[in-house]
Design a protein around this motif. Sequence first.
Motif, short mmCIF file in Angstrom:
data_model
loop_
_atom_site.label_atom_id
_atom_site.label_comp_id
_atom_site.label_asym_id
_atom_site.label_seq_id
_atom_site.Cartn_x
_atom_site.Cartn_y
_atom_site.Cartn_z
N ASN A 30 0.85 -1.19 0.00
CA ASN A 30 0.00 0.00 0.00
C ASN A 30 0.89 1.24 0.00
O ASN A 30 2.12 1.15 0.11
N ALA A 31 0.28 2.42 -0.13
CA ALA A 31 1.05 3.65 -0.27
C ALA A 31 1.97 3.89 0.92
O ALA A 31 3.16 4.22 0.75
N ARG A 32 1.46 3.74 2.12
CA ARG A 32 2.27 4.00 3.32
C ARG A 32 3.46 3.04 3.39
O ARG A 32 4.59 3.45 3.67
N ASP A 33 3.22 1.76 3.13
CA ASP A 33 4.31 0.79 3.16
C ASP A 33 5.32 1.03 2.04
O ASP A 33 6.52 0.84 2.23
N THR A 34 4.84 1.47 0.88
CA THR A 34 5.75 1.79 -0.21
C THR A 34 6.69 2.91 0.20
O THR A 34 7.90 2.84 -0.04
N GLU A 35 6.16 3.93 0.86
CA GLU A 35 7.01 5.03 1.35
C GLU A 35 8.04 4.51 2.34
O GLU A 35 9.22 4.89 2.28
N ILE A 37 9.19 1.31 2.71
CA ILE A 37 10.12 0.36 2.09
C ILE A 37 11.22 1.08 1.31
O ILE A 37 12.40 0.72 1.39
N PHE A 38 10.83 2.12 0.58
CA PHE A 38 11.80 2.81 -0.27
C PHE A 38 12.41 4.05 0.38
O PHE A 38 13.28 4.69 -0.20
N GLY A 39 11.95 4.40 1.58
CA GLY A 39 12.52 5.55 2.28
C GLY A 39 12.01 6.89 1.79
O GLY A 39 12.68 7.92 1.96
N PHE A 40 10.83 6.91 1.17
CA PHE A 40 10.24 8.17 0.73
C PHE A 40 9.58 8.86 1.92
O PHE A 40 9.11 8.21 2.84
N GLY A 41 9.51 10.17 1.87
CA GLY A 41 8.87 10.92 2.94
C GLY A 41 7.37 10.66 3.01
O GLY A 41 6.74 10.28 2.02
N LYS A 42 6.82 10.87 4.19
CA LYS A 42 5.38 10.67 4.40
C LYS A 42 4.60 11.60 3.47
O LYS A 42 4.89 12.79 3.37
N GLY A 43 3.63 11.03 2.77
CA GLY A 43 2.80 11.80 1.86
C GLY A 43 3.35 11.91 0.44
O GLY A 43 2.69 12.48 -0.44
N THR A 44 4.54 11.36 0.21
CA THR A 44 5.15 11.45 -1.13
C THR A 44 4.29 10.78 -2.19
O THR A 44 4.06 11.34 -3.26
N THR A 45 3.80 9.59 -1.90
CA THR A 45 3.01 8.88 -2.91
C THR A 45 1.70 9.62 -3.20
O THR A 45 1.25 9.64 -4.34
#
Length: 92
Positions: A30-35, A37-45
């Motif tokens: 899901n979006a939160r887990d994708t952020e 897993i890849f180290g993206f900031g919260k809300g990036t997706t």
Amino acid sequence: MSSLNDQSDSLLSKYPAVAKLIARGQLSANARDTERIFGFGKGTTRRWRREGTGPRYSRPIPGGRVFYLLLDVIAWMEARSYASRAEEVSRG
């Protein structure tokens, strides 16, 4: 000539956390887990979806959760991988 599996293995070696998930049978997140897993900031997706700039995603249920195929995220990141700022500018 290398096979598709060789190319996938080589690519996944750059993303060991993703390789472990895929080995366990988890192909999407899901979006939160994708952020996470890849180290993206919260809300990036969410921003990517709003701006139309991120990797492909699916929403199996209208209005429900968004999911990303892990390999789609890797492919999207690799397509935006540059050796230098000059290469980035030249590719637009």
